[in-house]
Scaffold this active site. Structure first.
Site, PDB file in Angstrom:
ATOM      1  N   GLU A  74      -1.215  -4.908  -0.285  1.00 33.53           N
ATOM      2  CA  GLU A  74      -2.091  -4.677   0.996  1.00 33.53           C
ATOM      3  C   GLU A  74      -1.757  -5.391   2.380  1.00 33.53           C
ATOM      4  O   GLU A  74      -2.586  -5.869   3.157  1.00 33.53           O
ATOM      5  CB  GLU A  74      -3.581  -4.853   0.371  1.00 33.53           C
ATOM      6  CG  GLU A  74      -3.964  -3.952  -0.602  1.00 33.53           C
ATOM      7  CD  GLU A  74      -5.290  -4.266  -1.024  1.00 33.53           C
ATOM      8  OE1 GLU A  74      -6.215  -3.724  -0.373  1.00 33.53           O
ATOM      9  OE2 GLU A  74      -5.446  -4.559  -2.476  1.00 33.53           O
ATOM     10  N   SER A 121      -7.325  -1.046  -2.141  1.00 32.56           N
ATOM     11  CA  SER A 121      -6.944   0.274  -1.199  1.00 32.56           C
ATOM     12  C   SER A 121      -6.623   1.283  -1.823  1.00 32.56           C
ATOM     13  O   SER A 121      -5.857   2.113  -1.050  1.00 32.56           O
ATOM     14  CB  SER A 121      -5.971  -0.450  -0.072  1.00 32.56           C
ATOM     15  OG  SER A 121      -6.324  -1.619   0.560  1.00 32.56           O
ATOM     16  N   TYR A 126      -7.485   4.176   6.213  1.00 31.03           N
ATOM     17  CA  TYR A 126      -7.018   3.251   7.065  1.00 31.03           C
ATOM     18  C   TYR A 126      -6.246   3.796   8.307  1.00 31.03           C
ATOM     19  O   TYR A 126      -5.936   3.514   9.434  1.00 31.03           O
ATOM     20  CB  TYR A 126      -5.906   2.097   6.601  1.00 31.03           C
ATOM     21  CG  TYR A 126      -6.749   1.268   5.550  1.00 31.03           C
ATOM     22  CD1 TYR A 126      -7.532   0.286   5.892  1.00 31.03           C
ATOM     23  CD2 TYR A 126      -6.341   1.386   4.222  1.00 31.03           C
ATOM     24  CE1 TYR A 126      -8.182  -0.453   4.849  1.00 31.03           C
ATOM     25  CE2 TYR A 126      -7.061   0.623   3.149  1.00 31.03           C
ATOM     26  CZ  TYR A 126      -7.780  -0.404   3.483  1.00 31.03           C
ATOM     27  OH  TYR A 126      -8.380  -0.945   2.577  1.00 31.03           O
ATOM     28  N   ARG A 167     -18.432  -5.949  -1.322  1.00 28.09           N
ATOM     29  CA  ARG A 167     -18.557  -4.615  -1.200  1.00 28.09           C
ATOM     30  C   ARG A 167     -18.512  -3.912  -2.474  1.00 28.09           C
ATOM     31  O   ARG A 167     -17.532  -4.244  -3.298  1.00 28.09           O
ATOM     32  CB  ARG A 167     -17.862  -3.892  -0.294  1.00 28.09           C
ATOM     33  CG  ARG A 167     -18.271  -2.754   0.291  1.00 28.09           C
ATOM     34  CD  ARG A 167     -17.277  -1.860   1.146  1.00 28.09           C
ATOM     35  NE  ARG A 167     -16.164  -1.441   0.198  1.00 28.09           N
ATOM     36  CZ  ARG A 167     -15.094  -1.276   0.325  1.00 28.09           C
ATOM     37  NH1 ARG A 167     -14.450  -2.160   1.239  1.00 28.09           N
ATOM     38  NH2 ARG A 167     -14.028  -0.649  -0.394  1.00 28.09           N
ATOM     39  N   ASP A 179     -18.414  -0.215  -4.609  1.00 22.99           N
ATOM     40  CA  ASP A 179     -18.202   1.216  -4.515  1.00 22.99           C
ATOM     41  C   ASP A 179     -18.810   1.737  -5.734  1.00 22.99           C
ATOM     42  O   ASP A 179     -18.650   1.433  -6.743  1.00 22.99           O
ATOM     43  CB  ASP A 179     -16.612   1.515  -4.224  1.00 22.99           C
ATOM     44  CG  ASP A 179     -15.965   0.795  -3.250  1.00 22.99           C
ATOM     45  OD1 ASP A 179     -16.793   0.677  -2.360  1.00 22.99           O
ATOM     46  OD2 ASP A 179     -14.843   0.546  -3.353  1.00 22.99           O
ATOM     47  N   GLU A 191     -16.221  -0.025  -8.532  1.00 21.87           N
ATOM     48  CA  GLU A 191     -15.640  -1.449  -8.438  1.00 21.87           C
ATOM     49  C   GLU A 191     -16.177  -2.271  -7.433  1.00 21.87           C
ATOM     50  O   GLU A 191     -17.022  -1.831  -6.686  1.00 21.87           O
ATOM     51  CB  GLU A 191     -14.209  -1.126  -8.023  1.00 21.87           C
ATOM     52  CG  GLU A 191     -13.940  -0.648  -6.780  1.00 21.87           C
ATOM     53  CD  GLU A 191     -12.437  -0.432  -6.415  1.00 21.87           C
ATOM     54  OE1 GLU A 191     -11.799  -1.351  -5.926  1.00 21.87           O
ATOM     55  OE2 GLU A 191     -11.799   0.628  -6.921  1.00 21.87           O
ATOM     56  N   ASN A 223     -15.384  -5.335  -4.470  1.00 25.36           N
ATOM     57  CA  ASN A 223     -14.391  -5.814  -3.422  1.00 25.36           C
ATOM     58  C   ASN A 223     -14.810  -6.945  -3.067  1.00 25.36           C
ATOM     59  O   ASN A 223     -15.764  -7.210  -2.504  1.00 25.36           O
ATOM     60  CB  ASN A 223     -14.098  -5.009  -2.338  1.00 25.36           C
ATOM     61  CG  ASN A 223     -13.781  -3.677  -2.958  1.00 25.36           C
ATOM     62  OD1 ASN A 223     -12.440  -3.275  -2.970  1.00 25.36           O
ATOM     63  ND2 ASN A 223     -14.542  -2.702  -3.025  1.00 25.36           N
ATOM     64  N   GLY A 271     -12.019  -5.269   3.590  1.00 26.49           N
ATOM     65  CA  GLY A 271     -11.355  -4.997   4.911  1.00 26.49           C
ATOM     66  C   GLY A 271     -12.013  -5.216   5.943  1.00 26.49           C
ATOM     67  O   GLY A 271     -13.255  -4.995   5.942  1.00 26.49           O
TER      68      GLY A 271
END
Length: 313
Positions: free
Chosen positions: A24, A152, A218, A257, A259, A272, A274, A278
């Site tokens: 990443e 990612s 992205y 974060r 998900d 999951e 994070n 990002g």
């Protein structure tokens, strides 16, 4: 460093650590550059540092008073950098060693959530000797195949047939020695950002191709981010509560974060966590913050102000 350090002392020299050597890296470079630019606009003395160039020795030479961690993936988001910073006595943003290591391991994150009764889709670990028909019988089709330690959505596949399962495993194993298959949840995808003690508004992610992969995250401009999410007030609150519980369960701190998928019956399923999300122009946390009235510069400062006071030596 003392936990009684004043705000002015803490922000005397901020080092934004970004880049690194993970898969990443490119996203991390963009996140770090955006964070660094924001700090400079705010008048904070800040410098960027890529550990690929000089490792921890190079970081120490910069004499930071606090480190803003913008390294995504292994080597920056998995607890290794956090442990090194602990040993150096340097405050840093984001979760500590335990939560970072857990969050980077999708399988063990799920095991923690299951242990405390939080909903997450069933999964199994895969190997070269897996019985592919048994995996299909257990999880059903379609299913997700994922590298356990990658972010990612790198190396992730949606598998729609038993014949495609082994190929998906081989693809994922290019990114990680540990690969998992997960029951696929058909429904809407949501992501929820957490900032200190606040839960930011949920975002519903809609991708024309149906898969929120690296390209959709992205590069593509066709991905739609629904803010407000379209959930009822009660469902939004239910999702916020679930995500905060999920973050606390793995020991998350500062910001992060979660998900989530919502199935046809309206049930939310944790996918999951994070711990270093990002911060690019396509990223979700800045979008949620903006909707809550927090612009990018304010977001960066709020994250910096939460730099793990509880772990500062």
């Amino acid at each position: 460093m003392s936990t009684t350090m004043s705000q002015e002392e803490r922000l005397a020299r901020v080092v934004v650590v970004y880049g690194g050597t993970s898969a990443e890296r490119e996203v991390s470079l963009k996140s770090g550059a955006a964070i660094l630019a924001a700090l400079k606009r705010l008048g904070v003395e800040a410098v960027g540092y890529d550990p690929k160039e000089g490792g921890l020795v190079g970081l120490e030479r910069l004499a930071p008073t606090v480190v803003f961690v913008a390294l995504h993936g292994r080597g920056g988001e998995d607890g290794t950098l956090q442990g090194a910073l602990e040993l150096l006595g340097l405050p840093y943003t984001g979760s500590g060693v335990l939560a970072s290591a857990l969050g980077m391991d999708k399988q063990r994150t799920k095991q923690v959530w299951q242990a405390v009764g939080l909903p997450t889709p069933e999964s199994v670990m895969l190997s070269d000797t897996s019985d592919w028909s048994a995996v299909v019988a257990q999880l059903g089709l379609p299913m997700m195949v994922k590298p356990v330690h990658e972010g990612s959505t790198l190396g992730i596949s949606i598998v729609k047939s038993q014949e495609a399962l082994e190929a998906a495993y081989q693809e994922a194993s290019q990114y990680d020695a540990r690969v998992m298959a997960e029951r696929f949840v058909v429904g809407d995808e949501y992501t929820v950002a957490l900032l200190d003690n606040d839960v930011l508004p949920a975002i519903r992610v809609e991708v024309p191709g149906g898969f929120y992969d690296y390209e959709a995250k992205y590069i593509a401009n066709t991905t739609q981010y629904h803010l407000p999410s379209g959930l009822s007030a009660d469902d939004e609150q239910c999702l916020a509560t679930l995500c905060k519980q999920a973050f606390v369960a793995v020991g998350g701190e500062g910001w992060g974060r979660i998900d989530v998928m919502r199935d046809a019956d309206g049930k939310f399923w944790l996918i999951e966590v994070n711990t270093v999300p990002g911060m690019t122009d396509h990223s979700l946390v800045p979008q949620a913050a903006a909707f809550a009235g927090i612009d990018f510069d304010q977001l960066v400062m709020r994250i910096l102000q939460t730099a793990n006071k509880q772990n500062a030596a």
